[in-house]
Scaffold this motif. Structure first.
Motif, PDB file in Angstrom:
ATOM      1  N   SER A  44     -13.912  -6.952   2.303  1.00  0.00           N
ATOM      2  CA  SER A  44     -12.706  -6.259   1.865  1.00  0.00           C
ATOM      3  C   SER A  44     -11.564  -6.525   2.832  1.00  0.00           C
ATOM      4  CB  SER A  44     -12.961  -4.741   1.782  1.00  0.00           C
ATOM      5  OG  SER A  44     -11.824  -4.056   1.307  1.00  0.00           O
ATOM      6  N   TYR A  45     -10.437  -6.986   2.294  1.00  0.00           N
ATOM      7  CA  TYR A  45      -9.233  -7.177   3.103  1.00  0.00           C
ATOM      8  C   TYR A  45      -8.697  -5.806   3.496  1.00  0.00           C
ATOM      9  CZ  TYR A  45      -4.616  -9.010   4.428  1.00  0.00           C
ATOM     10  OH  TYR A  45      -3.472  -9.358   5.116  1.00  0.00           O
ATOM     11  N   VAL A  46      -8.186  -5.684   4.698  1.00  0.00           N
ATOM     12  CA  VAL A  46      -7.832  -4.373   5.241  1.00  0.00           C
ATOM     13  C   VAL A  46      -6.854  -3.600   4.366  1.00  0.00           C
ATOM     14  CG1 VAL A  46      -5.993  -5.278   6.742  1.00  0.00           C
ATOM     15  CG2 VAL A  46      -7.173  -3.144   7.352  1.00  0.00           C
ATOM     16  N   ALA A  47      -5.924  -4.291   3.708  1.00  0.00           N
ATOM     17  CA  ALA A  47      -4.974  -3.587   2.843  1.00  0.00           C
ATOM     18  C   ALA A  47      -5.687  -2.917   1.677  1.00  0.00           C
ATOM     19  CB  ALA A  47      -3.904  -4.552   2.331  1.00  0.00           C
ATOM     20  N   ASP A  48      -6.683  -3.608   1.096  1.00  0.00           N
ATOM     21  CA  ASP A  48      -7.462  -3.007   0.014  1.00  0.00           C
ATOM     22  C   ASP A  48      -8.351  -1.886   0.534  1.00  0.00           C
ATOM     23  OD1 ASP A  48      -6.497  -4.547  -2.117  1.00  0.00           O
ATOM     24  OD2 ASP A  48      -7.931  -6.149  -1.759  1.00  0.00           O
ATOM     25  N   ALA A  49      -8.895  -2.055   1.720  1.00  0.00           N
ATOM     26  CA  ALA A  49      -9.725  -1.004   2.306  1.00  0.00           C
ATOM     27  C   ALA A  49      -8.917   0.276   2.517  1.00  0.00           C
ATOM     28  CB  ALA A  49     -10.316  -1.482   3.625  1.00  0.00           C
ATOM     29  N   VAL A  50      -7.689   0.129   3.018  1.00  0.00           N
ATOM     30  CA  VAL A  50      -6.856   1.304   3.278  1.00  0.00           C
ATOM     31  C   VAL A  50      -6.348   1.919   1.977  1.00  0.00           C
ATOM     32  CG1 VAL A  50      -4.673   2.070   4.305  1.00  0.00           C
ATOM     33  CG2 VAL A  50      -6.244   0.622   5.625  1.00  0.00           C
ATOM     34  N   SER A  51      -6.030   1.089   0.992  1.00  0.00           N
ATOM     35  CA  SER A  51      -5.603   1.661  -0.293  1.00  0.00           C
ATOM     36  C   SER A  51      -6.760   2.431  -0.925  1.00  0.00           C
ATOM     37  CB  SER A  51      -5.097   0.573  -1.241  1.00  0.00           C
ATOM     38  OG  SER A  51      -6.130  -0.269  -1.703  1.00  0.00           O
ATOM     39  N   VAL A  68       0.833  -1.201   0.000  1.00  0.00           N
ATOM     40  CA  VAL A  68       0.000   0.000   0.000  1.00  0.00           C
ATOM     41  C   VAL A  68       0.871   1.256   0.000  1.00  0.00           C
ATOM     42  CG1 VAL A  68      -1.769   1.299   1.260  1.00  0.00           C
ATOM     43  CG2 VAL A  68      -1.886  -1.197   1.169  1.00  0.00           C
ATOM     44  N   ALA A  69       1.947   1.241   0.767  1.00  0.00           N
ATOM     45  CA  ALA A  69       2.839   2.409   0.833  1.00  0.00           C
ATOM     46  C   ALA A  69       3.519   2.685  -0.499  1.00  0.00           C
ATOM     47  CB  ALA A  69       3.885   2.203   1.926  1.00  0.00           C
ATOM     48  N   ALA A  70       3.610   1.667  -1.360  1.00  0.00           N
ATOM     49  CA  ALA A  70       4.295   1.818  -2.652  1.00  0.00           C
ATOM     50  C   ALA A  70       3.338   2.174  -3.788  1.00  0.00           C
ATOM     51  CB  ALA A  70       5.042   0.527  -2.990  1.00  0.00           C
ATOM     52  N   LEU A  71       2.051   2.332  -3.505  1.00  0.00           N
ATOM     53  CA  LEU A  71       1.089   2.636  -4.559  1.00  0.00           C
ATOM     54  C   LEU A  71       1.389   3.982  -5.224  1.00  0.00           C
ATOM     55  CD1 LEU A  71      -2.257   1.544  -2.858  1.00  0.00           C
ATOM     56  CD2 LEU A  71      -1.115   0.403  -4.768  1.00  0.00           C
ATOM     57  N   SER A  72       1.021   4.074  -6.488  1.00  0.00           N
ATOM     58  CA  SER A  72       1.217   5.318  -7.232  1.00  0.00           C
ATOM     59  C   SER A  72       0.070   6.275  -6.911  1.00  0.00           C
ATOM     60  CB  SER A  72       1.261   5.026  -8.740  1.00  0.00           C
ATOM     61  OG  SER A  72       1.430   6.225  -9.468  1.00  0.00           O
ATOM     62  N   LEU A  73       0.272   7.065  -5.882  1.00  0.00           N
ATOM     63  CA  LEU A  73      -0.715   8.038  -5.426  1.00  0.00           C
ATOM     64  C   LEU A  73      -0.044   9.404  -5.297  1.00  0.00           C
ATOM     65  CD1 LEU A  73      -2.498   5.971  -2.612  1.00  0.00           C
ATOM     66  CD2 LEU A  73      -3.506   6.665  -4.798  1.00  0.00           C
TER      67      LEU A  73
END
Length: 358
Positions: A256-263, A19-24
């Motif tokens: 929803s898995y928490v990583a997807d929820a936070v992303s 999640v921290a590496a997402l292109s945001l």
């Protein structure tokens, strides 16, 4: 739960890193202050892990204020992280005046605090409603006073109520049916009211607000006393016990898995349009409750057994039988899920099993 150990678990750390590496547009948060209510909850905890990792590895220099009523829970959740300069826990009941907490200026305010499981709905219905309305108002007033950049109100699939059998999935403009004259209506109706309050503050006070609507969310940062069906299934699995299903299992839900929820949350916070609500869900995690119980039972070599819910459980259970969400609107912002229900359940159980063995 020793959170330092759970954070160091390789699978959880991988999820946080992904999640921290997402292109945001992360630069929007550089040198900013983020205030999070419900910081020790399932979603708040994972979100804070992501922000701390971004600070460490990407020099975001983001200051995080974690709001919560229980210092001991914060210590369990964050451990040595509370010694970091970029994370401050502030004891605070958001249903009371925030002036008592002497909270400094924050640029981004995220309201993630809420009762979110059946036993809490049944035993603390007043607290459930107040947090979603009075707590929301107090945080919105804080945003007005401090000219916050953006407010994020965490809403829920439950605002849609029961499916009228005219759609397969809820889009953001769908309105289902809720029996407002019932104890269980306190959660969905107060979330609806919270959303309406947000629209009022946009119009009347000029607050910039976005609204993520979460599916039924789970993951290794969940609270151990969570009474949601999926959380109870997972707790049985990690202790190698039969899965107990207290209904016919024909409820069809989005999870929803928490990583997807936070992303999804971060995507909405950083890219969403003011005043808009966005569903966070994925078709790969739509499943009947009976199938979910069987999936989890198989993962631990156990069986599904049926039992009648007691009166307290029955009072807190959702009345919705079909509640799947359409996330097309969020996908147009560039979001996509990375974990289907099988993968998310497998990762959750693996992390928590390792934790209880240590």
């Amino acid at each position: 739960m020793d959170t330092k150990r759970i954070f160091d678990d390789p699978l959880l750390k991988e999820d946080v890193s992904n999640v921290a590496a997402l292109s945001l547009p992360w630069d929007k948060l550089k040198n900013k202050v983020i205030m999070i209510s419900g910081a020790t909850g399932l979603i708040g905890t994972f979100l804070i892990y992501v922000l701390l990792m971004r600070n460490t590895e990407n020099a975001m220099n983001c200051q995080i204020y974690a709001l919560g009523r229980n210092k001991e829970k914060a210590v369990r959740k964050f451990g040595d992280f509370l010694n970091r300069q970029d994370l401050t826990f502030i004891p605070c009941d958001i249903n009371e005046s925030l002036k008592k907490a002497d909270i400094p200026h924050a640029d981004y305010v995220l309201h993630l605090a809420s009762n979110t499981h059946p036993i809490a709905y049944a035993t603390d219905p007043i607290g459930t409603i107040i947090t979603n309305i009075i707590g929301t108002k107090n945080l919105l007033d804080y945003c007005v006073k401090n000219a916050a950049t953006r407010f994020v109100f965490a809403s829920s699939v439950e605002v849609y109520g029961e499916n009228r059998e005219d759609v397969d999935e809820f889009a953001e403009d769908y309105c289902g049916y809720i029996d407002c004259n019932s104890l269980r209506a306190g959660y969905p109706e107060s979330k609806r009211c919270g959303e309406a309050l947000c629209q009022a503050y946009i119009k009347q006070s000029g607050v910039d607000i976005v609204i993520p609507r979460f599916a039924r969310t789970y993951g290794p940062t969940m609270l151990m006393n969570d009474s949601k069906a999926i959380s109870q299934f997972i707790m049985k699995a990690i202790h190698k016990k039969d899965i107990v299903l207290k209904s016919n299992g024909m409820q069809h839900y989005s999870f929803s898995y928490v990583a997807d929820a936070v992303s999804g949350l971060l995507t909405i916070m950083l890219k969403g349009k003011c005043g808009e609500a966005y569903n966070i869900a994925d078709i790969g995690s739509n499943i009947y409750l009976k199938e979910l119980a069987e999936l989890i039972a198989t993962s631990c070599g156990k069986n599904v057994i049926f039992a009648e819910p007691d009166a307290l459980e029955q009072a807190g259970y959702s009345k919705a039988t079909k509640a799947c969400m359409d996330s097309t609107k969020l996908q147009k912002l560039g979001w996509k899920a990375h974990y289907n229900i099988s993968t998310g359940i497998q990762r959750t159980i693996e992390v928590l099993q390792r934790l209880i063995k240590e």
